[in-house]
Enzyme design. Sequence first.
Site, mmCIF file in Angstrom:
data_model
loop_
_atom_site.group_PDB
_atom_site.id
_atom_site.type_symbol
_atom_site.label_atom_id
_atom_site.label_comp_id
_atom_site.label_asym_id
_atom_site.label_seq_id
_atom_site.Cartn_x
_atom_site.Cartn_y
_atom_site.Cartn_z
ATOM 1 N N THR A 1 1.773 0.019 -0.506
ATOM 2 C CA THR A 1 0.724 -1.001 -0.476
ATOM 3 C C THR A 1 1.146 -2.081 0.517
ATOM 4 O O THR A 1 2.201 -1.980 1.143
ATOM 5 C CB THR A 1 0.521 -1.634 -1.865
ATOM 6 O OG1 THR A 1 1.635 -2.494 -2.161
ATOM 7 C CG2 THR A 1 0.395 -0.571 -2.942
ATOM 8 N N CYS A 2 0.341 -3.136 0.618
ATOM 9 C CA CYS A 2 0.696 -4.220 1.536
ATOM 10 C C CYS A 2 1.970 -4.928 1.092
ATOM 11 O O CYS A 2 2.656 -5.541 1.912
ATOM 12 C CB CYS A 2 -0.450 -5.221 1.650
ATOM 13 S SG CYS A 2 -0.785 -6.135 0.123
ATOM 14 N N GLN B 1 -4.235 1.398 -7.050
ATOM 15 C CA GLN B 1 -3.338 1.954 -6.033
ATOM 16 C C GLN B 1 -2.248 2.802 -6.674
ATOM 17 O O GLN B 1 -1.880 3.862 -6.147
ATOM 18 C CB GLN B 1 -2.730 0.811 -5.213
ATOM 19 C CG GLN B 1 -3.755 0.074 -4.370
ATOM 20 C CD GLN B 1 -3.195 -1.208 -3.769
ATOM 21 O OE1 GLN B 1 -2.590 -2.036 -4.443
ATOM 22 N NE2 GLN B 1 -3.387 -1.372 -2.481
ATOM 23 N N GLU C 1 -3.040 -9.718 -10.389
ATOM 24 C CA GLU C 1 -4.139 -9.050 -9.670
ATOM 25 C C GLU C 1 -4.312 -7.632 -10.191
ATOM 26 O O GLU C 1 -3.379 -7.004 -10.684
ATOM 27 C CB GLU C 1 -3.872 -9.074 -8.163
ATOM 28 C CG GLU C 1 -2.559 -8.423 -7.733
ATOM 29 C CD GLU C 1 -2.770 -7.022 -7.194
ATOM 30 O OE1 GLU C 1 -3.906 -6.532 -7.245
ATOM 31 O OE2 GLU C 1 -1.790 -6.420 -6.741
#
Length: 423
Positions: free
Chosen positions: A49-50, A120, A114
């Site tokens: 992920t980021c 994800q 979040e």
Amino acid sequence: MKIISAGINHHSASLDIREKLNFSSGRSAEFLADFQDKGLIETGVLLSTCARTELYFTAGKNLTKPQQPLLELCWERNFQFPTRKNFIQIKNNSDAVEHLLRVTTGLDSLILGETEITGQVKEAYNTARNAETCGRYLHRLFQTALRAASDVHSLPRSQAYPHSIGETTVQLVQNELNNIADSAILVLGLGRVGKLCLSNLLEYDPDRLYITGRERQLTERKAQKFGGRALDYSQLNRYLGRSDLIITATSSPNLILRKKQLEQTLDNRRLDEPLLIIDLAVPRDVEPEVGELPGVNFFNVDQLKNINYQEFSQTDFYQQARSVVDNEKQKFDAWLKTQRAAPLFKQLKHYFQEQSRQVLAANEDLDSPQNEENLEKISVKLTEKLLNRPLRNYRHQLQAGDGRQSTEVLSQLFELPNPLAED
């Protein structure tokens, strides 16, 4: 058998390092198959992920150190970690379990609490299942993590704290711009993050909304949905200088906006008309030096985590979510210990069955071919009768987390390997 997590994340590695090891979910199956072929993992799930690139796995026969698969990713990307710092975080068994639970529930995210990370993680898990690299231990672990996330998402939370990257981005915009409704907004990228930002921005009814992406038809559909104007990519430079806010969230592996490019388009812009640029992409869309331009306020995805981190970690929601994580971790640890002790259960039963069979076979009346099948049945029933209560109590001890001493005693008494010795 040991469950291992190895990876980099926003705690251990800066954005310029993380973006080197970021990849699309479509490539994770390819990497997992390669790790298996090389004997580095027996089973594995790869999450990118980021904020992180992490591998959850059980070791293969050729693994010499837990960092090895991540280093393989580095070599594939022609990237070498800077010296003098250990960027790869390694966690084993219980620590790895707790880490995945915190990740999946959003308690280890850039933006605390979040919810996008749950999807994800689920995608990474399903990719591993489809590639048949998951295995039953990781299958149970990821099912546990996703169940914990579901419980956490159902907890009451204050609306004062954003719980998505879209909400957090809009909170930043509110702090930086005088009035969102009077602003011209340009959004580049129509993936998950771009759409979240658009959805949250629409609540403020911006004066002008420009949307652009590589695929013209998709851009037009999204512009119609969100009430914006679809721009062809060739029009990008013309609208950079007309915008008050630019949000980038593309999946491009290369930079889209550079300092020189913006410098040329902003020549006629007044300095009292600041431009806010927020780059949410990993790898980055915007050259970092853009922030040096006069009148430009520039933020990347890592700078979002400072908005609510300290305050949010003190909320009732966060404390309740931690309780969910702790409870699921204890239950999984108990299950894992019973699974790891399974060879000892099997060996003890085999030992008692063999002893029973030998004693029964010593009786001349029973020692005949026609009675061999009966001997086996009697020895099994006798073993089950003798071991039922002690093994049930032993299993309860393991599940309560205090079966280590019993395991060691049983292993020594019957000269059997201790399956928990590696802890």
